[in-house]
Design a protein around this motif. Structure first.
Motif, short mmCIF file in Angstrom:
data_model
loop_
_atom_site.label_atom_id
_atom_site.label_comp_id
_atom_site.label_asym_id
_atom_site.label_seq_id
_atom_site.Cartn_x
_atom_site.Cartn_y
_atom_site.Cartn_z
N TRP A 192 3.18 0.15 -2.07
CA TRP A 192 3.91 -1.16 -1.48
C TRP A 192 5.29 -1.33 -1.83
CZ3 TRP A 192 1.10 -3.63 2.48
CH2 TRP A 192 0.72 -3.65 2.93
N ARG A 193 6.68 -0.94 -1.46
CA ARG A 193 7.84 -0.76 -1.85
C ARG A 193 9.21 -1.44 0.14
NH1 ARG A 193 7.05 5.67 -2.60
NH2 ARG A 193 6.70 5.03 -0.36
N SER A 194 9.54 -1.32 -0.77
CA SER A 194 10.94 -1.68 0.15
C SER A 194 12.23 -1.37 -0.44
CB SER A 194 11.41 -3.17 -0.15
OG SER A 194 10.48 -4.28 -0.04
N PHE A 195 12.84 -0.23 1.21
CA PHE A 195 14.14 0.07 1.37
C PHE A 195 15.27 -0.87 1.00
CE2 PHE A 195 11.60 2.33 4.92
CZ PHE A 195 11.25 3.40 3.87
N GLU A 196 15.98 -0.46 0.60
CA GLU A 196 17.51 -0.92 0.19
C GLU A 196 18.11 -2.57 1.44
OE1 GLU A 196 20.83 1.34 -0.56
OE2 GLU A 196 19.92 2.26 -2.47
N ASP A 197 17.39 -1.53 2.38
CA ASP A 197 18.35 -2.77 3.62
C ASP A 197 16.60 -4.95 3.38
OD1 ASP A 197 15.69 -2.00 4.75
OD2 ASP A 197 16.72 -1.43 6.49
N GLY A 198 15.99 -4.37 2.62
CA GLY A 198 14.02 -4.89 2.43
C GLY A 198 13.55 -4.71 3.14
N PHE A 199 13.22 -3.49 4.34
CA PHE A 199 12.38 -3.64 5.20
C PHE A 199 11.28 -2.82 4.15
CE2 PHE A 199 15.22 -5.28 8.65
CZ PHE A 199 14.39 -5.45 9.56
N PRO A 200 9.34 -2.79 4.66
CA PRO A 200 9.33 -2.34 3.72
C PRO A 200 9.10 -0.78 4.26
CG PRO A 200 8.19 -4.19 5.61
CD PRO A 200 10.24 -4.03 6.00
N ASN A 201 8.69 -0.01 3.20
CA ASN A 201 8.16 1.04 2.69
C ASN A 201 7.27 1.57 2.44
OD1 ASN A 201 8.78 4.19 1.70
ND2 ASN A 201 10.48 3.63 0.06
N ILE A 202 6.00 2.25 2.94
CA ILE A 202 4.66 1.32 2.89
C ILE A 202 4.17 3.20 2.51
CG2 ILE A 202 2.36 0.42 2.99
CD1 ILE A 202 4.07 -1.23 4.59
N TYR A 203 3.43 3.47 1.97
CA TYR A 203 2.77 4.83 1.75
C TYR A 203 1.21 4.29 1.39
CZ TYR A 203 1.36 9.09 0.35
OH TYR A 203 0.03 10.66 0.66
N ILE A 204 0.61 4.58 2.15
CA ILE A 204 -1.02 4.68 1.86
C ILE A 204 -1.52 5.93 1.36
CG2 ILE A 204 -3.33 4.37 3.52
CD1 ILE A 204 -2.34 3.53 5.82
N ASN A 205 -2.57 5.83 0.42
CA ASN A 205 -2.88 7.18 -0.65
C ASN A 205 -3.99 7.36 -0.07
OD1 ASN A 205 -0.87 6.72 -3.01
ND2 ASN A 205 -1.65 4.85 -3.01
N ASN A 206 -4.07 8.51 -0.08
CA ASN A 206 -5.10 9.33 0.48
C ASN A 206 -5.73 9.78 1.85
OD1 ASN A 206 -5.49 10.53 -2.43
ND2 ASN A 206 -6.10 8.54 -3.14
N ALA A 207 -4.44 9.26 2.56
CA ALA A 207 -4.94 8.89 4.25
C ALA A 207 -5.49 9.90 4.51
CB ALA A 207 -3.52 8.46 5.21
N GLN A 208 -5.33 11.23 4.40
CA GLN A 208 -5.92 12.62 4.96
C GLN A 208 -6.60 12.77 5.24
OE1 GLN A 208 -3.78 12.45 2.55
NE2 GLN A 208 -4.74 13.67 0.87
N ASP A 209 -7.96 11.94 3.46
CA ASP A 209 -8.84 12.04 3.28
C ASP A 209 -10.19 10.13 3.79
OD1 ASP A 209 -8.69 13.26 1.51
OD2 ASP A 209 -8.49 12.27 -0.32
N LEU A 210 -9.58 10.26 5.32
CA LEU A 210 -10.02 9.06 4.72
C LEU A 210 -10.79 9.11 6.54
CD1 LEU A 210 -7.50 6.06 5.05
CD2 LEU A 210 -9.02 6.35 3.88
N ARG A 211 -10.13 10.59 7.19
CA ARG A 211 -10.65 10.75 8.90
C ARG A 211 -12.75 10.91 8.70
NH1 ARG A 211 -7.27 16.16 11.20
NH2 ARG A 211 -5.29 15.06 11.18
N GLY A 212 -13.08 9.87 9.91
CA GLY A 212 -14.64 10.06 9.69
C GLY A 212 -15.16 8.87 8.63
#
Length: 349
Positions: A42-62
């Motif tokens: 859960w991060r933010s860009f310099e303008d305050g808008f979200p900069n979000i990354y879902i870890n291991n997203a490729q492993d969630l299929r199925g």
């Protein structure tokens, strides 16, 4: 060793969570080996808008995926919705959104043209969560405040409405005076909502009547005399109604009064009015030999003594509002009844 039929049917659930829900998420995961915690950056860009990354997203299929959310303020809803809208699109087998406290609608009254129903707006936002490979999103909510809000959700989500009352019943049976419990409701709305779930206990119903510009709490029916009375409601904000109910019940002979709410909202630290005070403060005030200070100390002592006589013996709530849970930790009379077990069970539906 061959697994039983019930074991083979249990889902392996990947549980994501918003940071302020971490304690509850860990408790949920501890309930079952079939629930695995996953993380998000859960991060933010310099303008305050979200900069979000879902870890291991490729492993969630199925896989079966869930997200534990907390809409504790308007400022945290957007970034969570961004994640909630993406997770079902990662070719997951199913998606469950756990939103223990549905926050809008607590104060809303549609009385004049131009009043905006924000509860309806939030329901629409949740209704538009994309459908996963497994079908519509399952939405888990506890003790939604206005019962009509159940019907605000469209057909693209499957709302599952649960209650925290079983946690309260279990706790009441553990009390030393369990055979002397009376359940009280602060108004007819609370009675309609909960009385069928608590019908094994004698009941008292209070009511609010208007006298001039004030709303006065009165005893409507039932007898609290000689009993440990537990006031039950779905949520608390300022706590004014609970406080007035306590005074009325004590005046009618209740020997002890406690309270339960599923959602301890308590904006602006309003929980402080219910905390038990210790004697430390008295000594500090009395340290001056000046007679004026002694008089001030005496008034303070009387005031707090009166308050302690009116204090709640127990004040139970669930962990649906993480900020409140953190604020009231180790402060009498508060005691948190965790939803973790109930949530873990619901994730297997």
């Amino acid at each position: 060793m061959a697994l039983s039929q019930s074991q083979t049917k249990r889902k392996q659930v990947h549980l994501f969570y918003y940071p302020e829900c971490e304690d509850l998420a860990r408790k949920v995961a501890a309930q079952s080996n079939n629930i695995t915690l996953q993380t998000i950056k859960w991060r933010s860009f310099e303008d305050g808008f979200p900069n979000i990354y879902i870890n291991n997203a490729q492993d969630l299929r199925g896989q079966h995926v869930a997200f534990l959310a907390s809409f504790s303020s308007t400022g945290v809803i957007f970034e969570q919705l961004s994640v909630i809208y993406l997770l079902p699109r990662l070719f997951v087998a199913s998606f469950t959104l756990v939103l223990p406290f549905f926050p809008t609608g607590s104060f809303e009254r549609m009385e004049d043209e131009g009043d905006v129903a924000t509860a309806f707006t939030l329901s629409r936002m949740l209704t538009n969560i994309p459908i996963s490979r497994g079908g519509p999103t399952s939405l888990l909510i506890y003790d939604i405040h206005a019962l009509q809000e159940r019907f605000y959700f469209g057909d693209h989500v499957l709302p599952l409405f649960e209650t925290g009352i079983p946690l309260l019943k279990k706790r009441l049976h553990q009390l030393p005076d369990a055979d002397n419990i009376v359940v009280a409701f602060p108004d007819d709305g609370a009675w309609k909502r909960f009385h069928k779930l608590l019908d094994l206990f004698p009941m008292v119903v209070c009511t609010k009547v208007r006298e001039g510009d004030k709303r006065i709490v009165r005893l409507k029916e039932g007898n609290p005399a000689g009993c440990h009375v537990v006031i039950v409601d779905d949520l608390v904000q300022s706590g004014g109604t609970l406080y007035e109910c306590q005074k009325v019940l004590a005046a009618h002979g209740a020997v002890k009064v406690s309270a339960y709410v599923t959602h301890g909202v308590f904006p602006n630290r309003s929980w402080e009015r219910f905390t038990h005070k210790n004697g430390t403060y008295f000594s500090c005030c009395y340290s001056s030999p000046d007679r004026l200070y002694f008089y001030d100390f005496y008034c303070l002592l009387v005031s707090i003594s009166e308050r302690s006589e009116k204090a709640f013996a127990y004040f139970w709530m669930t962990d649906s509002c993480p900020r409140t849970v953190k604020a009231i930790a180790n402060k009498a009379p508060f005691e948190v009844l965790s939803l973790a077990g109930s949530i873990a069970d619901a994730l297997q539906i």
